[in-house]
Motif scaffolding. Structure first.
Motif, PDB file in Angstrom:
ATOM      1  N   GLN A  49     -21.523   0.941   2.372  1.00 47.13           N
ATOM      2  CA  GLN A  49     -21.811   2.382   2.449  1.00 47.13           C
ATOM      3  C   GLN A  49     -20.715   3.234   1.832  1.00 47.13           C
ATOM      4  OE1 GLN A  49     -22.577   3.657   6.425  1.00 47.13           O
ATOM      5  NE2 GLN A  49     -23.622   5.514   5.806  1.00 47.13           N
ATOM      6  N   HIS A  50     -19.471   2.828   2.021  1.00 44.97           N
ATOM      7  CA  HIS A  50     -18.370   3.636   1.469  1.00 44.97           C
ATOM      8  C   HIS A  50     -18.349   3.590  -0.054  1.00 44.97           C
ATOM      9  CE1 HIS A  50     -16.737  -0.435   1.606  1.00 44.97           C
ATOM     10  NE2 HIS A  50     -15.828  -0.062   0.707  1.00 44.97           N
ATOM     11  N   ARG A  51     -19.034   2.610  -0.632  1.00 40.86           N
ATOM     12  CA  ARG A  51     -19.137   2.533  -2.091  1.00 40.86           C
ATOM     13  C   ARG A  51     -20.457   3.106  -2.609  1.00 40.86           C
ATOM     14  NH1 ARG A  51     -16.954  -2.722  -0.788  1.00 40.86           N
ATOM     15  NH2 ARG A  51     -19.085  -3.525  -0.801  1.00 40.86           N
ATOM     16  N   GLY A  52     -21.225   3.723  -1.706  1.00 46.13           N
ATOM     17  CA  GLY A  52     -22.498   4.316  -2.102  1.00 46.13           C
ATOM     18  C   GLY A  52     -23.619   3.316  -2.261  1.00 46.13           C
ATOM     19  N   GLU A  53     -23.464   2.124  -1.674  1.00 44.68           N
ATOM     20  CA  GLU A  53     -24.466   1.082  -1.835  1.00 44.68           C
ATOM     21  C   GLU A  53     -25.491   1.041  -0.700  1.00 44.68           C
ATOM     22  OE1 GLU A  53     -22.268  -2.516  -2.097  1.00 44.68           O
ATOM     23  OE2 GLU A  53     -21.035  -1.837  -3.778  1.00 44.68           O
ATOM     24  N   ALA A  54     -25.252   1.764   0.388  1.00 42.48           N
ATOM     25  CA  ALA A  54     -26.059   1.603   1.596  1.00 42.48           C
ATOM     26  C   ALA A  54     -27.422   2.272   1.479  1.00 42.48           C
ATOM     27  CB  ALA A  54     -25.326   2.174   2.797  1.00 42.48           C
ATOM     28  N   LEU A  55     -28.367   1.676   2.176  1.00 41.92           N
ATOM     29  CA  LEU A  55     -29.693   2.264   2.274  1.00 41.92           C
ATOM     30  C   LEU A  55     -29.760   3.274   3.407  1.00 41.92           C
ATOM     31  CD1 LEU A  55     -31.861  -0.956   1.790  1.00 41.92           C
ATOM     32  CD2 LEU A  55     -31.290   0.787   0.091  1.00 41.92           C
ATOM     33  N   ILE A  56     -28.787   3.197   4.339  1.00 43.02           N
ATOM     34  CA  ILE A  56     -28.739   4.140   5.438  1.00 43.02           C
ATOM     35  C   ILE A  56     -27.822   5.295   5.072  1.00 43.02           C
ATOM     36  CG2 ILE A  56     -29.200   2.442   7.242  1.00 43.02           C
ATOM     37  CD1 ILE A  56     -26.213   2.320   7.775  1.00 43.02           C
ATOM     38  N   ASP A  57     -28.055   6.444   5.638  1.00 42.79           N
ATOM     39  CA  ASP A  57     -27.171   7.594   5.419  1.00 42.79           C
ATOM     40  C   ASP A  57     -26.840   8.180   6.774  1.00 42.79           C
ATOM     41  OD1 ASP A  57     -27.373  10.795   3.659  1.00 42.79           O
ATOM     42  OD2 ASP A  57     -25.725   9.772   4.657  1.00 42.79           O
ATOM     43  N   GLY A 107     -10.997  -2.034   7.140  1.00 45.22           N
ATOM     44  CA  GLY A 107      -9.889  -1.183   6.732  1.00 45.22           C
ATOM     45  C   GLY A 107      -9.311  -1.597   5.390  1.00 45.22           C
ATOM     46  N   ASN A 108      -9.208  -2.892   5.163  1.00 44.88           N
ATOM     47  CA  ASN A 108      -8.701  -3.367   3.876  1.00 44.88           C
ATOM     48  C   ASN A 108      -9.641  -2.973   2.738  1.00 44.88           C
ATOM     49  OD1 ASN A 108      -6.279  -4.609   4.693  1.00 44.88           O
ATOM     50  ND2 ASN A 108      -7.369  -6.435   5.379  1.00 44.88           N
ATOM     51  N   GLN A 109     -10.945  -3.027   2.978  1.00 47.02           N
ATOM     52  CA  GLN A 109     -11.910  -2.582   1.966  1.00 47.02           C
ATOM     53  C   GLN A 109     -11.761  -1.087   1.696  1.00 47.02           C
ATOM     54  OE1 GLN A 109     -16.022  -3.570   2.493  1.00 47.02           O
ATOM     55  NE2 GLN A 109     -15.620  -5.720   2.970  1.00 47.02           N
ATOM     56  N   LEU A 110     -11.651  -0.308   2.757  1.00 41.67           N
ATOM     57  CA  LEU A 110     -11.560   1.145   2.616  1.00 41.67           C
ATOM     58  C   LEU A 110     -10.281   1.562   1.900  1.00 41.67           C
ATOM     59  CD1 LEU A 110     -12.802   1.987   6.201  1.00 41.67           C
ATOM     60  CD2 LEU A 110     -14.040   2.523   4.103  1.00 41.67           C
ATOM     61  N   LYS A 111      -9.214   0.823   2.135  1.00 39.90           N
ATOM     62  CA  LYS A 111      -7.941   1.120   1.472  1.00 39.90           C
ATOM     63  C   LYS A 111      -8.005   0.764  -0.008  1.00 39.90           C
ATOM     64  CE  LYS A 111      -2.971   0.308   1.994  1.00 39.90           C
ATOM     65  NZ  LYS A 111      -1.930  -0.363   2.830  1.00 39.90           N
ATOM     66  N   THR A 112      -8.590  -0.381  -0.312  1.00 45.00           N
ATOM     67  CA  THR A 112      -8.657  -0.850  -1.696  1.00 45.00           C
ATOM     68  C   THR A 112      -9.680  -0.078  -2.518  1.00 45.00           C
ATOM     69  OG1 THR A 112      -8.012  -3.084  -1.018  1.00 45.00           O
ATOM     70  CG2 THR A 112      -9.097  -2.855  -3.157  1.00 45.00           C
ATOM     71  N   ILE A 114     -11.517   2.953  -1.788  1.00 50.69           N
ATOM     72  CA  ILE A 114     -11.561   4.423  -1.853  1.00 50.69           C
ATOM     73  C   ILE A 114     -10.270   5.087  -1.401  1.00 50.69           C
ATOM     74  CG2 ILE A 114     -14.079   4.482  -1.589  1.00 50.69           C
ATOM     75  CD1 ILE A 114     -13.669   5.272   1.335  1.00 50.69           C
ATOM     76  N   HIS A 115      -9.235   4.292  -1.134  1.00 47.97           N
ATOM     77  CA  HIS A 115      -7.927   4.842  -0.731  1.00 47.97           C
ATOM     78  C   HIS A 115      -8.066   5.801   0.460  1.00 47.97           C
ATOM     79  CE1 HIS A 115      -6.338   3.070  -4.401  1.00 47.97           C
ATOM     80  NE2 HIS A 115      -7.294   3.692  -5.088  1.00 47.97           N
ATOM     81  N   LEU A 116      -8.836   5.371   1.456  1.00 51.42           N
ATOM     82  CA  LEU A 116      -9.061   6.236   2.613  1.00 51.42           C
ATOM     83  C   LEU A 116      -7.765   6.582   3.324  1.00 51.42           C
ATOM     84  CD1 LEU A 116     -11.292   7.596   4.342  1.00 51.42           C
ATOM     85  CD2 LEU A 116     -11.249   5.565   5.801  1.00 51.42           C
ATOM     86  N   ASN A 117      -6.777   5.721   3.221  1.00 49.94           N
ATOM     87  CA  ASN A 117      -5.498   5.962   3.890  1.00 49.94           C
ATOM     88  C   ASN A 117      -4.812   7.239   3.405  1.00 49.94           C
ATOM     89  OD1 ASN A 117      -5.488   4.050   1.603  1.00 49.94           O
ATOM     90  ND2 ASN A 117      -3.263   4.297   1.707  1.00 49.94           N
ATOM     91  N   LEU A 152      -4.938   0.243   7.392  1.00 51.19           N
ATOM     92  CA  LEU A 152      -4.751   1.488   6.661  1.00 51.19           C
ATOM     93  C   LEU A 152      -3.340   2.057   6.799  1.00 51.19           C
ATOM     94  CD1 LEU A 152      -8.134   3.202   7.625  1.00 51.19           C
ATOM     95  CD2 LEU A 152      -7.529   2.264   5.384  1.00 51.19           C
ATOM     96  N   ASP A 153      -2.574   1.505   7.741  1.00 54.39           N
ATOM     97  CA  ASP A 153      -1.221   1.999   8.027  1.00 54.39           C
ATOM     98  C   ASP A 153      -1.262   3.477   8.417  1.00 54.39           C
ATOM     99  OD1 ASP A 153       1.515   1.767   8.364  1.00 54.39           O
ATOM    100  OD2 ASP A 153       1.978   2.284   6.293  1.00 54.39           O
ATOM    101  N   ILE A 154      -2.167   3.779   9.342  1.00 54.26           N
ATOM    102  CA  ILE A 154      -2.340   5.128   9.877  1.00 54.26           C
ATOM    103  C   ILE A 154      -2.229   5.036  11.399  1.00 54.26           C
ATOM    104  CG2 ILE A 154      -3.948   7.060  10.160  1.00 54.26           C
ATOM    105  CD1 ILE A 154      -5.214   6.209   7.497  1.00 54.26           C
ATOM    106  N   PRO A 155      -1.511   5.938  12.062  1.00 49.51           N
ATOM    107  CA  PRO A 155      -1.375   5.850  13.520  1.00 49.51           C
ATOM    108  C   PRO A 155      -2.703   6.063  14.238  1.00 49.51           C
ATOM    109  CG  PRO A 155      -0.441   7.909  12.704  1.00 49.51           C
ATOM    110  CD  PRO A 155      -0.745   7.076  11.502  1.00 49.51           C
TER     111      PRO A 155
END
Length: 236
Positions: A49-57, A107-112, A114-117, A152-155
């Motif tokens: 979903q974070h890459r825009g691939e999801a069928l759900i919104d 979290g590792n996917q989100l960091k790599t 889309i740089h969510l961190n 993500l190295d976020i508190p």
């Protein structure tokens, strides 16, 4: 080098007589595997979903109700599927480490990807009422939040967002019933800790979104700059 070989050989010997099984298929885990074997991990129904691939919104669940920056879910949840087995192990069978693992993986996917961190200041999990927390012994959402925090190295904090009323189970309720069950249930212990902060709100499963909506409303009422939502799973 010799010491490492001895430790590795001893671990292999232990696994031979006391195998550590995969939570999903019960095959013995290899030394580099944790809780879930590689074969089962590759079969997990990721939403993308974070890459825009999801069928759900997920954001449609909150449209016109509370403003959210994003809504991402790691896995699809289907009855009797692998995700349901993981969530049930996490919530009802004491396997809290499953939450940490899923949080770290996503979290590792989100960091790599889309740089969510770079866009989050603080992570909070949807809280349990103290009575439910004592009964279960842990909050499954906090374990997911911890995993995300590590990757993500976020508190993260389990003390800022609190539940002031012990509601009945949401299972089996429609959206209106769920909202009536959780409205005015959540509060912020210290508004200064969330003021102007970009908050990541974490839960185990996204269904109607009523609980997450109520939590988001409480955070925004305490002047959080923004709220994004991540769940370990979501129904289609």
């Amino acid at each position: 080098m010799i010491g490492k070989l001895i430790v590795s050989g001893f671990q292999d010997l232990l696994n031979l007589f006391y195998p550590n099984p995969c939570l999903l298929c019960q095959d013995s885990l290899q030394q580099s595997e944790e809780i879930i074997c590689t074969a089962c991990r590759l079969q997990l129904p990721e939403t993308g979903q974070h890459r825009g691939e999801a069928l759900i919104d997920g954001q449609t669940k909150f449209a016109g109700k509370v403003p959210v920056e994003f809504v991402y879910a790691y896995l699809y949840f289907t009855k009797r599927g692998k995700t349901q087995r993981l969530i049930h192990a996490l919530k009802y069978r004491g396997n809290k480490e499953v939450g940490n693992l899923l949080g770290r993986w996503y979290g590792n996917q989100l960091k790599t990807d889309i740089h969510l961190n770079d866009h989050i200041d603080l992570i909070v999990g949807v809280p349990l009422h103290p009575a439910k927390l004592r009964q279960r012994g842990y909050n499954q959402s906090d374990w997911i939040a911890q995993g995300l925090s590590q990757a993500l190295d976020i508190p993260w904090s389990d003390r800022i967002l609190t539940r002031n009323r012990n509601t009945i189970s949401q299972t089996g309720k429609d959206r209106m019933g769920r909202w009536e069950n959780v409205s005015n249930v959540f509060q912020i212990s210290d508004p200064d800790l969330v003021t102007n902060k970009r908050i990541l709100l974490v839960d185990d499963v996204l269904t109607t979104g009523a609980t997450l909506e109520a939590c988001t409303a409480a955070l925004l009422a305490s002047n959080s700059q923004s709220v994004g939502i991540i769940t370990a799973a979501a129904t289609r």
